[in-house]
Every structure is written in C-alpha cells, then in structure tokens.
Design an enzyme around this catalytic site. Structure first.
Site, mmCIF file in Angstrom:
data_model
loop_
_atom_site.group_PDB
_atom_site.id
_atom_site.type_symbol
_atom_site.label_atom_id
_atom_site.label_comp_id
_atom_site.label_asym_id
_atom_site.label_seq_id
_atom_site.Cartn_x
_atom_site.Cartn_y
_atom_site.Cartn_z
ATOM 1 N N TYR A 251 -7.386 -10.953 4.047
ATOM 2 C CA TYR A 251 -8.630 -10.392 4.588
ATOM 3 C C TYR A 251 -9.659 -10.038 3.503
ATOM 4 C CZ TYR A 251 -6.465 -5.796 3.545
ATOM 5 O OH TYR A 251 -5.864 -4.727 2.937
ATOM 6 N N GLU A 252 -9.243 -10.047 2.231
ATOM 7 C CA GLU A 252 -10.205 -9.680 1.184
ATOM 8 C C GLU A 252 -11.219 -10.790 0.920
ATOM 9 O OE1 GLU A 252 -8.381 -7.383 -2.159
ATOM 10 O OE2 GLU A 252 -6.607 -7.550 -0.888
ATOM 11 N N HIS B 7 -4.930 -9.524 -0.302
ATOM 12 C CA HIS B 7 -4.666 -9.905 1.083
ATOM 13 C C HIS B 7 -5.618 -11.015 1.524
ATOM 14 C CE1 HIS B 7 -3.469 -5.689 0.659
ATOM 15 N NE2 HIS B 7 -2.599 -5.890 1.615
ATOM 16 N N ALA C 85 3.423 -2.088 4.393
ATOM 17 C CA ALA C 85 3.330 -1.056 5.423
ATOM 18 C C ALA C 85 3.076 -1.774 6.745
ATOM 19 C CB ALA C 85 2.178 -0.116 5.101
ATOM 20 N N MET D 116 -0.601 -6.773 7.800
ATOM 21 C CA MET D 116 -1.667 -7.663 7.327
ATOM 22 C C MET D 116 -1.299 -8.430 6.054
ATOM 23 S SD MET D 116 -4.850 -5.042 7.846
ATOM 24 C CE MET D 116 -4.939 -3.939 9.282
ATOM 25 N N SER D 117 -0.019 -8.552 5.750
ATOM 26 C CA SER D 117 0.356 -9.180 4.469
ATOM 27 C C SER D 117 1.676 -9.934 4.588
ATOM 28 C CB SER D 117 0.478 -8.089 3.388
ATOM 29 O OG SER D 117 1.605 -7.272 3.641
ATOM 30 N N SER E 244 0.814 -1.228 0.000
ATOM 31 C CA SER E 244 0.000 0.000 0.000
ATOM 32 C C SER E 244 0.842 1.271 0.000
ATOM 33 C CB SER E 244 -0.882 0.068 1.255
ATOM 34 O OG SER E 244 -1.678 -1.060 1.372
ATOM 35 N N ASN F 187 3.056 3.914 11.152
ATOM 36 C CA ASN F 187 2.513 4.364 12.439
ATOM 37 C C ASN F 187 3.111 3.518 13.561
ATOM 38 O OD1 ASN F 187 0.476 2.396 10.954
ATOM 39 N ND2 ASN F 187 0.245 2.004 13.145
ATOM 40 N N HIS G 204 -6.566 3.437 7.420
ATOM 41 C CA HIS G 204 -6.005 3.115 6.106
ATOM 42 C C HIS G 204 -5.599 4.399 5.382
ATOM 43 C CE1 HIS G 204 -5.042 0.690 2.681
ATOM 44 N NE2 HIS G 204 -5.960 1.237 1.914
ATOM 45 N N HIS H 95 -3.199 0.543 -4.248
ATOM 46 C CA HIS H 95 -2.472 -0.459 -5.034
ATOM 47 C C HIS H 95 -2.757 -0.241 -6.523
ATOM 48 C CE1 HIS H 95 -2.451 -3.079 -1.288
ATOM 49 N NE2 HIS H 95 -1.194 -2.985 -1.642
HETATM 50 N N1 HPA Z 1 -1.398 -2.771 11.957
HETATM 51 C C1 HPA Z 1 -1.557 -3.615 10.923
HETATM 52 N N2 HPA Z 1 -1.236 -3.311 9.679
HETATM 53 C C2 HPA Z 1 -0.706 -2.098 9.452
HETATM 54 C C3 HPA Z 1 -0.527 -1.158 10.484
HETATM 55 C C4 HPA Z 1 -0.887 -1.515 11.808
HETATM 56 O O1 HPA Z 1 -0.740 -0.748 12.773
HETATM 57 N N3 HPA Z 1 0.007 -0.045 9.901
HETATM 58 C C5 HPA Z 1 0.130 -0.304 8.572
HETATM 59 N N4 HPA Z 1 -0.307 -1.547 8.293
#
Ligand code: HPA
Length: 266
Positions: A82-83, A80, A110, A205-206, A28, A229, A241, A58
């Site tokens: 989760y999709e 992903h 990310a 998440m990936s 992302s 973050n 997001h 993406h």
């Molecule tokens: N958690 C999960 N996935 C992420 C995060 C997070 O804090 N930041 C960017 N992708």
C-alpha cells in the site's frame, strides 16, 4: 554494481564473518526481538535498493548477530504494497537474506482476528493464506521459476517446531488462514463477513507477498500474526494504526519468548 552486490558489500564490511541461519521480518510494533540480538544493526538507508520503510512502528534496520545461540538476520520493518503499489517491494531484502545463507525465515505481522478463540493479545500461526489483493510480487518475472507451487507454502516442520515451543511456553498458538487485504484503509464489516465466508480466520496488510517471494527464492518460511484487534464489525475497540502499534507489544512479548525457545531447539 547491482543493488544486491552493493548491499552485500555493505553488510560484509559491517559483519565480516556473519553466516546467519535464520531470517526474520518484524511487523508493526514487533521490533523488540531485534533489540535482543547481539550483533550489528545497519539502517536500510545505508543498504542499496532497500525500502525506506516509511511506516511508523518499524525500525527500518537490518540486524545481524546471535539470538539464543543461533546466528540470525532480522529485517526490522517492511515496505507494504500500500505504500507505493509495489507487491515486490521486499524482493531485494529477501534476496540479500538468501545470499547470506539463511535456511529458514519467520515472518511476523499484526492482524485483525475473526475468531473469538484467538482474541487480541494472542498469536495465530499461519497455516495458509488467501491472496485477496489478487496481486503477485512475481508479475513481470521473466523466468519459469515464477510458476511457484504454494501447496505447502508454510513449512510444516517449522510450524510444528513453533507450535511445540509455544506449548512449552504455556502460550496457546492456534493456527489459521490469513487473508491479505491491500490496505492502507482498514476493511469494512461487510468485507470482513465476506472474507470469513471465504475461509479466512484473520486479515492483514502484509506477509503474503513476502511468502510468495520466499518460496520463489527457495526459502523455507513460516509466519506468525499478533492479533491486535477483532476485525471490523466483530469487536468493540476502535480500529486504528495507533491501536495496532499500542496493542502489538502485548502479543510481541509472547512471540519473542516462543521464537527464542524455538531457536534453542534448532
Ligand atoms: N485489518 C488489517 N490489518 C490489520 C488489522 C485489521 O483489522 N489489525 C492489524 N493489522
């Protein structure tokens, strides 16, 4: 004709002499590297069996061409878990990269950091992972090749090369353990405290299912996270997001310089 053969036909028609050595999957907000490649770009929608990457941020295209003198194949975007609940969603695109002849693969994503010394805007080189989702992309794979050894999943030689390139770029590239959390919701502060206790340095998440698939396919792989973050409960920013997409390009610029320098050494 199988989706794999079909997708390869489409690629060979668009890029007849392509012989990429390096592959990438861009996460992302990290798509800018693909724009630096001089070559052809094929939308996933034109490639049989490819995911219809539905996540904003993406580009959903395969770009094949040259970057810093090296032939590369760049998957701009991933599906992903989760999709659609499919941990093996990236299997076909990775099989395509393997058939195209790539030797090395660099995955980017990310993440949320747990470490004060790897704050937002910085990068983390994955040394290992914790598959906290408990899912494997190899469930249902019938051959004995499914029993993949992940002792050194993240290739020590590629990692050393990326670290050296980062040093030469004057950018710190600390390494750490990435925990895969299914998403799509972000984690709770209690979950982050737990993952930290378990030995993780960051969460996302990936990537983990793609690393497992890459090792299954015999590809050498490394992965770099862009910290967007501090993870839930550890920082002041509001995790979303939108924040991920807005923050990723800061780290992406560093990542792109490091990768381009790395490419000039191989
Ligand atoms: N958690 C999960 N996935 C992420 C995060 C997070 O804090 N930041 C960017 N992708």
């Amino acid at each position: 004709m199988s989706d794999l053969a079909n997708a390869l036909d489409t690629i060979r028609a668009a890029a007849p002499n392509a012989a990429p050595r390096m592959g990438f999957i861009l996460g992302s907000g990290l798509g800018s590297l693909a724009e630096a490649v001089s070559g052809v770009s094929i939308p996933y929608a034109d490639l049989a069996g490819f995911p219809h990457a539905g996540v904003s941020g993406h580009s959903a295209a395969l770009t094949i061409g040259t970057l810093n003198g090296v032939e590369v194949a760049v998957l701009g975007g991933r599906e992903h878990y989760y999709e659609n609940g499919r941990a093996d969603a990236m299997r076909l695109p990775l099989e395509v990269l393997k058939e195209l002849g790539i030797e090395q693969l660099i995955l980017t994503n990310a993440c949320g950091s747990f470490r004060a010394d790897i704050p937002p805007g910085n990068l983390m080189l994955l040394s290992d992972h914790i598959n906290y989702s408990g899912r494997s992309p190899l469930i249902g794979e019938p051959t004995d090749a499914r029993f993949v050894n992940l002792t050194e999943a993240y290739d020590p030689t590629i990692r050393a090369g990326l670290s050296k390139a980062a040093e030469e770029e004057g950018e710190p590239l600390l390494d750490g353990v990435y925990a895969w959390y299914s998403g799509p919701n972000f984690e709770t502060p209690a979950e982050i405290r737990m993952l930290k206790l378990l030995g993780a340095d960051a969460v996302g998440m990936s990537t983990v299912p793609e690393v497992i698939l890459s090792r299954f396919l015999g590809l050498r792989v490394a992965a770099v996270s862009v910290v967007t973050n501090m993870a839930a409960g550890l920082g002041n920013e509001h995790i979303s997001h939108e924040h991920t997409k807005a923050s990723a390009p800061i780290g992406a610029e560093k990542l792109s310089r490091i990768i381009r320098r790395y490419l000039s050494t191989i």
